[in-house]
Design an enzyme around this catalytic site. Structure first.
Site, PDB file in Angstrom:
ATOM      1  N   ASP A  81       0.844  -1.196   0.000  1.00 43.61           N
ATOM      2  CA  ASP A  81       0.000   0.000   0.000  1.00 43.61           C
ATOM      3  C   ASP A  81       0.885   1.254   0.000  1.00 43.61           C
ATOM      4  O   ASP A  81       1.785   1.379   0.836  1.00 43.61           O
ATOM      5  CB  ASP A  81      -0.886  -0.042   1.260  1.00 43.61           C
ATOM      6  CG  ASP A  81      -1.982   1.004   1.251  1.00 43.61           C
ATOM      7  OD1 ASP A  81      -2.410   1.413   0.162  1.00 43.61           O
ATOM      8  OD2 ASP A  81      -2.433   1.383   2.354  1.00 43.61           O
ATOM      9  N   HIS A 207      -9.372   4.848  -2.383  1.00 43.95           N
ATOM     10  CA  HIS A 207      -8.690   4.862  -1.077  1.00 43.95           C
ATOM     11  C   HIS A 207      -9.568   5.577  -0.052  1.00 43.95           C
ATOM     12  O   HIS A 207     -10.531   6.246  -0.412  1.00 43.95           O
ATOM     13  CB  HIS A 207      -7.353   5.607  -1.196  1.00 43.95           C
ATOM     14  CG  HIS A 207      -6.269   4.798  -1.817  1.00 43.95           C
ATOM     15  ND1 HIS A 207      -5.158   4.404  -1.133  1.00 43.95           N
ATOM     16  CD2 HIS A 207      -6.141   4.283  -3.063  1.00 43.95           C
ATOM     17  CE1 HIS A 207      -4.376   3.698  -1.927  1.00 43.95           C
ATOM     18  NE2 HIS A 207      -4.945   3.614  -3.114  1.00 43.95           N
ATOM     19  N   ASN A 229     -10.120   0.451  -0.466  1.00 48.74           N
ATOM     20  CA  ASN A 229      -9.164   0.340   0.652  1.00 48.74           C
ATOM     21  C   ASN A 229      -9.794   0.734   1.983  1.00 48.74           C
ATOM     22  O   ASN A 229     -10.378   1.814   2.103  1.00 48.74           O
ATOM     23  CB  ASN A 229      -7.990   1.288   0.414  1.00 48.74           C
ATOM     24  CG  ASN A 229      -7.076   0.828  -0.695  1.00 48.74           C
ATOM     25  OD1 ASN A 229      -7.402  -0.059  -1.461  1.00 48.74           O
ATOM     26  ND2 ASN A 229      -5.920   1.450  -0.781  1.00 48.74           N
TER      27      ASN A 229
HETATM   28  P1  13P Z   1      -8.859   4.512   5.567  1.00 52.67           P
HETATM   29  O1  13P Z   1      -7.884   4.458   6.694  1.00 52.67           O
HETATM   30  O2  13P Z   1      -9.565   5.823   5.475  1.00 52.67           O
HETATM   31  O3  13P Z   1      -9.789   3.358   5.575  1.00 52.67           O
HETATM   32  O4  13P Z   1      -8.005   4.425   4.209  1.00 52.67           O
HETATM   33  C1  13P Z   1      -7.258   3.280   3.941  1.00 52.67           C
HETATM   34  C2  13P Z   1      -6.465   3.444   2.707  1.00 52.67           C
HETATM   35  O5  13P Z   1      -6.868   4.073   1.754  1.00 52.67           O
HETATM   36  C3  13P Z   1      -5.148   2.786   2.646  1.00 52.67           C
HETATM   37  O6  13P Z   1      -4.490   3.054   1.464  1.00 52.67           O
END
Ligand code: 13P
Length: 283
Positions: A81, A207, A229
């Site tokens: 990520d 995201h 995500n």
């Molecule tokens: P959140 O923490 O808002 O769920 O986002 C996660 C994310 O996009 C990781 O790349």
């Protein structure tokens, strides 16, 4: 079973659902994600950030996730990520990741393309797909006025050009989404999403989905988001459940007893997300 994200996201894009990509930092979160995916018979991405890699140890955490993926009864990809640089991408490839994000979105356009192309060349040489980002997905805590917010969002024409120039497999878009919990209700720019979808052929990624109301997630999936995500909501479930358990059992010193309800709470969050992403039964 361990798979790459490419086959998962292409199927999601074709069939109108989204695959959940859930962040992990440790064994307990990993268990919760995989158990939820198995319970819902859903494909899933378990994602590790550079920070999590450092925290868990670049050899240990990917090994835990890799073993869990291998043993899982559903398809699981291990995803890097927000890969911050080429070196981290190399570590991820060496430790068995089957999906990579190179996030150079803070750089000017040409530099973003150059960084992404370098990673694409390395990853594609070993059959690993790449996610890239254009526009700026902020933190929810950022105080930005509407005109500034729009300037941070992905421009549809630029998305098309970036996809062509970058040669990557999935595109993360900024359409009013932000990492962390939102202050007030987020408002995704669905017209922008449709415009991007009409110009870009690769699967699109959302995201910062923690705190986005279910109906907006449904609308995003219906408009072509294929990977979503989630990190903050899972962390929140873990920590609040552990706190509550420890308050109720102040003498407890067996961490397994404290983690058990926390794993169950995280699993419930992931199962709910899988339902609204429409990926249940697709694994
Ligand atoms: P959140 O923490 O808002 O769920 O986002 C996660 C994310 O996009 C990781 O790349």
């Amino acid at each position: 079973m361990l798979v790459t994200s490419k086959e998962l996201l292409l199927d999601a894009q074709k069939n109108g659902y989204a695959v959940g990509a859930f962040n992990t930092n440790n064994l307990e979160i990993t268990h919760a994600i995989i158990r939820a995916a198995e319970a819902k018979k859903a494909p899933v991405l378990v994602q590790i950030s550079a920070g999590a890699l450092k925290y868990g140890g670049p050899d240990f955490l990917p090994m835990i996730v890799g073993k869990a993926a291998e043993k899982a009864k559903v398809p699981v990809a291990i995803h890097l990520d927000h890969g911050p640089d080429f070196a981290t991408v190399m570590v991820a490839l060496r430790t068995g990741f089957t999906s990579i994000m190179r996030d150079a979105s803070k750089l000017p356009y040409e530099a973003n393309v150059a960084e992404v192309r370098k990673v694409v060349e390395a990853c594609h040489a070993v059959g690993v797909p790449v996610e890239a980002e254009i526009g700026k997905i902020g933190g929810a805590e950022e105080h930005v006025v509407v005109s500034e917010r729009e300037a941070l969002m992905s421009d549809p024409q630029e998305c098309a050009r970036f996809t062509e120039d970058g040669g990557f497999d999935f595109l993360a878009v900024a359409i009013g989404n932000a990492h962390g919990f939102y202050k007030g209700e987020p408002k995704l720019d669905f017209d922008r999403l449709v415009a991007i979808r009409n110009l870009v052929s690769v699967p699109l990624v959302l995201h910062g989905a923690s705190g986005i109301p279910d109906f907006q997630i449904t609308m995003a999936v219906e408009r072509g988001i294929a990977k979503i995500n989630i990190d903050t909501e899972v962390r929140h479930a873990m920590v609040t459940t552990m706190k509550a358990y420890m308050d109720a059992h102040p003498e407890e010193i067996d961490p397994r007893k404290i983690f058990k309800p926390a794993i169950e709470a995280m699993q419930a969050v992931v199962e709910h997300k899988i339902e609204i992403f429409k990926s249940a039964g697709r694994g």
